[in-house]
Scaffold this motif. Structure first.
Motif, PDB file in Angstrom:
ATOM      1  N   TYR A  83      10.909  -5.957  -3.050  1.00 58.16           N
ATOM      2  CA  TYR A  83       9.562  -6.210  -3.572  1.00 58.16           C
ATOM      3  C   TYR A  83       8.523  -6.041  -2.462  1.00 58.16           C
ATOM      4  O   TYR A  83       7.463  -5.446  -2.677  1.00 58.16           O
ATOM      5  CB  TYR A  83       9.502  -7.621  -4.157  1.00 58.16           C
ATOM      6  CG  TYR A  83       8.106  -8.195  -4.232  1.00 58.16           C
ATOM      7  CD1 TYR A  83       7.212  -7.786  -5.215  1.00 58.16           C
ATOM      8  CD2 TYR A  83       7.681  -9.159  -3.297  1.00 58.16           C
ATOM      9  CE1 TYR A  83       5.924  -8.319  -5.272  1.00 58.16           C
ATOM     10  CE2 TYR A  83       6.407  -9.688  -3.364  1.00 58.16           C
ATOM     11  CZ  TYR A  83       5.523  -9.273  -4.349  1.00 58.16           C
ATOM     12  OH  TYR A  83       4.256  -9.792  -4.399  1.00 58.16           O
ATOM     13  N   GLU A 116       8.683  -4.169   0.188  1.00 62.06           N
ATOM     14  CA  GLU A 116       8.513  -2.747   0.487  1.00 62.06           C
ATOM     15  C   GLU A 116       7.638  -2.077  -0.565  1.00 62.06           C
ATOM     16  O   GLU A 116       6.788  -1.226  -0.246  1.00 62.06           O
ATOM     17  CB  GLU A 116       9.877  -2.052   0.561  1.00 62.06           C
ATOM     18  CG  GLU A 116      10.689  -2.416   1.786  1.00 62.06           C
ATOM     19  CD  GLU A 116       9.954  -2.106   3.085  1.00 62.06           C
ATOM     20  OE1 GLU A 116       9.361  -1.009   3.196  1.00 62.06           O
ATOM     21  OE2 GLU A 116       9.941  -2.976   3.981  1.00 62.06           O
ATOM     22  N   THR A 117       7.841  -2.441  -1.831  1.00 64.44           N
ATOM     23  CA  THR A 117       7.017  -1.900  -2.907  1.00 64.44           C
ATOM     24  C   THR A 117       5.546  -2.258  -2.700  1.00 64.44           C
ATOM     25  O   THR A 117       4.652  -1.432  -2.889  1.00 64.44           O
ATOM     26  CB  THR A 117       7.494  -2.438  -4.269  1.00 64.44           C
ATOM     27  OG1 THR A 117       8.847  -2.035  -4.497  1.00 64.44           O
ATOM     28  CG2 THR A 117       6.627  -1.905  -5.411  1.00 64.44           C
ATOM     29  N   ARG A 121       2.275   0.123  -2.164  1.00 63.84           N
ATOM     30  CA  ARG A 121       1.125  -0.033  -3.057  1.00 63.84           C
ATOM     31  C   ARG A 121      -0.149  -0.289  -2.259  1.00 63.84           C
ATOM     32  O   ARG A 121      -1.189   0.333  -2.511  1.00 63.84           O
ATOM     33  CB  ARG A 121       1.374  -1.191  -4.024  1.00 63.84           C
ATOM     34  CG  ARG A 121       0.196  -1.530  -4.935  1.00 63.84           C
ATOM     35  CD  ARG A 121       0.552  -2.703  -5.836  1.00 63.84           C
ATOM     36  NE  ARG A 121      -0.566  -3.043  -6.697  1.00 63.84           N
ATOM     37  CZ  ARG A 121      -1.532  -3.885  -6.379  1.00 63.84           C
ATOM     38  NH1 ARG A 121      -1.521  -4.464  -5.186  1.00 63.84           N
ATOM     39  NH2 ARG A 121      -2.502  -4.157  -7.230  1.00 63.84           N
ATOM     40  N   MET A 129      -0.366  -2.058 -10.193  1.00 62.18           N
ATOM     41  CA  MET A 129       1.041  -2.051 -10.567  1.00 62.18           C
ATOM     42  C   MET A 129       1.352  -3.306 -11.353  1.00 62.18           C
ATOM     43  O   MET A 129       0.790  -4.340 -11.112  1.00 62.18           O
ATOM     44  CB  MET A 129       1.918  -2.000  -9.328  1.00 62.18           C
ATOM     45  CG  MET A 129       1.760  -0.707  -8.576  1.00 62.18           C
ATOM     46  SD  MET A 129       2.762  -0.662  -7.072  1.00 62.18           S
ATOM     47  CE  MET A 129       4.391  -0.673  -7.758  1.00 62.18           C
TER      48      MET A 129
END
Length: 310
Positions: free
Chosen positions: A286, A288-289, A293, A310
């Protein structure tokens, strides 16, 4: 069983940024009146106390301060290991062990710190507490040590020390870590905790997860990761943040409300104790996401473009 109660202040009703800013301004006005009144009263009995410094204490400094306390007085009160549930895992792979005396000592410090209650006469401890409030609420000013404003952070009374009894100063430290090291997660948790339908007391729920962290540590399920990182506090704090992430995903996706807290708490606790490393890996994915973003948002802003949320 497990149902929590907490103050539902103006901030908890506000959901978008503009509403949050307006609500926070109104609360600041009320809080400033409390501070002024406290000064007029001469700070009698320390019931409303304004610290001498507004400087926020960072996590690393807070950890150092709390480690320096006389924690050994709790040595006979703590239980540092509970390896009774290892079963076949221990039979095939052996009992987990921390590799060095330093790691064992730091492991013990976690449990000793959890026994230490908040001391309102210790200026450094009070500043750690107020730093948590200032960081999460985004305010550079100090606030009263006691008062109804703590409900906006999810404490259940005017004295945060009451809620800290079971997790002690370790519970406070874990909240400080999450607020500073994982601000995106903290913002997401706080927003959901103030939702008109799905609200929950941020601080009290956090202290529940500190209890889970301590039990997982007792069971030896973090020893391998601790041996690799060489830091008990880092792994425990990372797990605490990962548990909160796991909780809010489940809470939001399943449309849970406060009456379901006991059920959700037991489910999350069971999931974490079954495989805490997997919980951490999902949280790291999460993170890294979120990095990707945020970088995309920053790039779009610099180029004058837009990016969908997102």
């Amino acid at each position: 069983d497990g149902v929590l109660t907490g103050g539902v202040g103006e901030l908890e009703k506000a959901m978008d940024e503009e509403e949050l800013e307006d609500a926070w301004t109104r609360i600041n006005e009320v809080r400033q009146k409390e501070i002024e009144e406290a000064e007029k009263l001469g700070d009698r009995k320390g019931i409303i106390k304004k610290p001498n410094s507004n400087r926020s204490i960072r996590y690393v400094e807070a950890l150092s301060i709390l480690k320096s306390l006389d924690l050994q007085k709790h040595a006979k009160e703590i239980k540092t290991e509970d390896l009774s549930g290892g079963g076949l895992r221990f039979l095939f792979f052996g009992r987990p062990k921390l590799k060095t005396a330093e790691m064992k000592s730091e492991r013990d410090t976690v449990f000793l710190m959890a026994k230490e209650k908040l001391n309102h006469e210790d200026a450094k401890q009070v500043r750690i507490l107020l730093s948590l409030y200032m960081r999460i609420m985004g305010d550079s000013r100090s606030c009263p040590v006691f008062g109804s404003h703590w409900s906006s952070l999810g404490f259940q009374g005017n004295d945060p020390g009451t809620d800290l009894r079971d997790a002690g100063l370790f519970g406070l430290l874990q909240m400080c870590y999450m607020a500073e090291i994982h601000p995106d997660l903290t913002k997401r948790v706080m927003k959901l905790s103030r939702d008109s339908e799905q609200k929950f007391p941020f601080a009290v729920v956090s202290l529940n997860w500190t209890g889970t962290v301590m039990q997982v540590l007792r069971e030896g399920k973090l020893f391998h990761m601790i041996n690799k990182t060489k830091s008990v506090f880092e792994v425990c704090n990372l797990l605490h943040s990962a548990i909160y992430y796991t909780f809010i995903v489940k809470w939001k996706n399943e449309q849970r409300t406060i009456i379901h807290f006991g059920e959700v708490r037991r489910a999350v606790d069971k999931q974490v104790r079954a495989n805490p490393v997997d919980i951490i890996k999902k949280f790291e994915a999460y993170q890294e996401t979120m990095k990707v973003r945020n970088a995309a948002i920053a790039g779009a802003a610099a180029g004058g473009g837009e990016i969908s949320s997102m």
